[in-house]
Design an enzyme around this catalytic site. Sequence first.
Site, PDB file in Angstrom:
ATOM      1  N   PHE A 259       0.866  -1.182   0.000  1.00  0.00           N
ATOM      2  CA  PHE A 259       0.000   0.000   0.000  1.00  0.00           C
ATOM      3  C   PHE A 259       0.897   1.225   0.000  1.00  0.00           C
ATOM      4  CE2 PHE A 259      -4.635   0.734   1.279  1.00  0.00           C
ATOM      5  CZ  PHE A 259      -5.135  -0.331   0.569  1.00  0.00           C
TER       6      PHE A 259
ATOM      7  N   GLN B 194      -8.189  14.317   4.565  1.00  0.00           N
ATOM      8  CA  GLN B 194      -7.600  13.524   3.474  1.00  0.00           C
ATOM      9  C   GLN B 194      -8.559  13.374   2.290  1.00  0.00           C
ATOM     10  OE1 GLN B 194      -6.728   9.041   3.779  1.00  0.00           O
ATOM     11  NE2 GLN B 194      -4.717   9.994   3.702  1.00  0.00           N
TER      12      GLN B 194
ATOM     13  N   HIS C 182      -8.877  11.117  -0.785  1.00  0.00           N
ATOM     14  CA  HIS C 182      -8.350   9.882  -1.369  1.00  0.00           C
ATOM     15  C   HIS C 182      -8.260  10.096  -2.873  1.00  0.00           C
ATOM     16  CE1 HIS C 182      -7.998   5.662  -2.422  1.00  0.00           C
ATOM     17  NE2 HIS C 182      -7.981   5.318  -1.150  1.00  0.00           N
TER      18      HIS C 182
ATOM     19  N   LEU D  74     -15.654   5.046  -3.083  1.00  0.00           N
ATOM     20  CA  LEU D  74     -14.229   4.727  -3.048  1.00  0.00           C
ATOM     21  C   LEU D  74     -13.815   3.623  -4.017  1.00  0.00           C
ATOM     22  CD1 LEU D  74     -11.761   5.703  -1.321  1.00  0.00           C
ATOM     23  CD2 LEU D  74     -11.891   3.472  -0.241  1.00  0.00           C
TER      24      LEU D  74
ATOM     25  N   GLU E 190      -7.392   1.570  -2.548  1.00  0.00           N
ATOM     26  CA  GLU E 190      -5.970   1.664  -2.870  1.00  0.00           C
ATOM     27  C   GLU E 190      -5.394   0.283  -3.173  1.00  0.00           C
ATOM     28  OE1 GLU E 190      -3.998   4.303  -0.182  1.00  0.00           O
ATOM     29  OE2 GLU E 190      -2.043   3.437  -0.577  1.00  0.00           O
TER      30      GLU E 190
ATOM     31  N   ARG F 104      -1.193   9.193  -0.355  1.00  0.00           N
ATOM     32  CA  ARG F 104      -2.471   9.642  -0.928  1.00  0.00           C
ATOM     33  C   ARG F 104      -2.477  11.135  -1.262  1.00  0.00           C
ATOM     34  NH1 ARG F 104      -6.625   6.152   2.912  1.00  0.00           N
ATOM     35  NH2 ARG F 104      -6.133   4.186   1.880  1.00  0.00           N
TER      36      ARG F 104
ATOM     37  N   HIS G  17     -12.236  11.748   2.122  1.00  0.00           N
ATOM     38  CA  HIS G  17     -12.217  10.375   2.607  1.00  0.00           C
ATOM     39  C   HIS G  17     -12.031  10.223   4.108  1.00  0.00           C
ATOM     40  CE1 HIS G  17     -11.598   6.084   2.410  1.00  0.00           C
ATOM     41  NE2 HIS G  17     -10.369   6.163   2.876  1.00  0.00           N
TER      42      HIS G  17
ATOM     43  N   ARG H 131      -2.755  10.377   6.552  1.00  0.00           N
ATOM     44  CA  ARG H 131      -2.794   8.978   7.026  1.00  0.00           C
ATOM     45  C   ARG H 131      -2.380   8.025   5.914  1.00  0.00           C
ATOM     46  NH1 ARG H 131      -6.434   4.667   6.616  1.00  0.00           N
ATOM     47  NH2 ARG H 131      -8.110   5.891   5.708  1.00  0.00           N
TER      48      ARG H 131
END
Length: 570
Positions: A122, A235, A237, A251, A254, A285, A350, A385
């Site tokens: 990730f 955040q 995304h 979404l 990821e 991100r 997100h 994050r």
Amino acid sequence: MTEKYETHEHDVLVIGAGGAGLRAAIEALGQGASVGVVCKSLLGKAHTVMAEGGIAASLGCVDPADNWKVHFRDTIAGGKFINNWRMAQIHAQESSDRVQELEQWGALFDRTPSGDILQRAFGGHTYKRLCHVGDRTGLEMIRTLQDRGVQLGIDVYMECTVTRLFTDRGRVAGAFAYWRESGRFAVFKAKSIVIATGGIGKAWRITSNSWEYTGDGMALAYQAGAELIDMEFVQFHPTGMIWPPGVQGILVTEAVRGEGGTLTNKEGERFMKRYDPEKMELSTRDVVARAIYTEVKEGRGSEHGGAYLDISHKPADYVIRKLPSMYHQFKDLADVDITKGPMEVGPTCHYMMGGVRVDAETAETTLPGLYAAGEAAAGLHGANRLGGNSLSDLLVFGRRAGLAAGASAKRAASVSIDADEAERAARELTAPFERETGEDPYAIHRDLEQKMQDLVGIFRVEADLKQALTEIASFHRRLAQVKVTGSRLFNPGWHLAIDLAAMLTVTEAVTRSALARQESRGAHSRIDFPKTDAEWGKKNNVIRRDGDAMKLSQSPVPEMPQDLKQLLEK
Ligand SMILES: Cc1cc2nc3c(=O)[nH]c(=O)nc-3n(C[C@H](O)[C@H](O)[C@H](O)COP(=O)(O)OP(=O)(O)OC[C@H]3O[C@@H](n4cnc5c(N)ncnc54)[C@H](O)[C@@H]3O)c2cc1C
């Protein structure tokens, strides 16, 4: 003094039944406390169930070189060095134990051929670190925690929304709530309360978040006198669906990039090579979201104004096995077969890195007896994050919050709730029914979402942020005159009017903090201050209530000990 209302009493009241709330409840029960869990929706329907890609823990099942020190370094680097170092250390050290414990409680993760937990790559994680169940990890996590909690004997109050916290002699004492179905009011008395209510994504127009994410816990804590920090760090995304319009924002995990998905612009160019040539699609991100936004702004966007994300170079059966939700999501909602061609994606609001300020060891807020964990709390993730670090955050700090809340309830003297305060909380809720004329809450929400999207989005600038504050002030005035029709029996318009009060408090905190931070760091990008500023790197923005006014100040980022600093140098 509150006999007028249905009253429930517990040692520990947990507000929220996602991963953080359930994990806290399990631990508080283990302390011998009586525990009540209140949630706005049905048990099992929290945001946690939507989590897809996985949970980060340095188990080293796939990459044996992984360990907590690398996880710590990645988290701090991803958070752009403004994280609470002690939270990042505890999180990195304890997340493996929490995952293994979840497995002992019945969670079934995907396996390696030799039978270990399978871990995937990730963005921002040096090693393959995300334990997962296809792209439905959150479902497995919530199912396991829910089974465990119910088996141990938590009392659950479902479809019940908390609107106010009560205090007694400087300590939290209980909460006021209404049942969504009947509209009846209820009072909860408790010596410790854990806020685990998640984030605030529903205040932006394009969002991956559901109707539940209206910032309630942050607003409840703020109103009761606790502090909020890092509120400017929201955040976006990089990959949400963008087409057709009705599904915009949903979404795209990821995990698609983690499994080898590539991003291209309309010219077929893998544009990430211009933004992060080393990590490419597995950059953090904030970087990928800004890259897609910039490609679109400079005229190289995809047909519907985003980028192309392609995983179709992998065998079809592999894609369907590893990304079953994505396969069905695109097939059913967009008529796109992701095993044959690319998806179209763009940034979506997100996750909230900011939230209620907590102590790293106990998750206690600055208000005695009040704890916070999960997305509602702040500190661990700093300015950005890393994917997978939320699910592990829920387990690590949910557990710590439950442990401390249970122990503290045992020690605390009994608390009482002032009847006048309960009356005030009730009158506040019924006021929208009593006005002769007034505006519909849906219109205010629509305008708020649009303004936050336009003025407090991925890129920010002083004039827009000042404009946003003016708009939020006008929304406050409009909300004071809002009118709701019908009765209190399941009335979504009334529910929204109540949620809007929390959304306005939290968006004001976000905007004030964003205006104050005159630099760019992580998810906070200022067009007028494009550079990262070392001086701002030493400060957290703090929001506190002062009478009816919102006060902003700065406090120093806690100094990291030398041995941990050395880990970062490596
Ligand atoms: C689509 C999607 C995919 C994601 N994938 C991942 C992933 O793969 N890995 C990862 O680490 N993170 C992921 N995340 C982020 C992660 O899922 C969330 O940050 C996390 O689940 C939040 O958990 P929580 O326990 O803090 O809150 P939640 O799970 O949202 O629970 C909040 C609870 O609070 C209740 N509540 C809220 N307000 C009130 C109120 N006023 N009164 C009573 N109850 C209230 C709600 O009903 C709910 O029960 C994803 C998020 C989304 C949206």
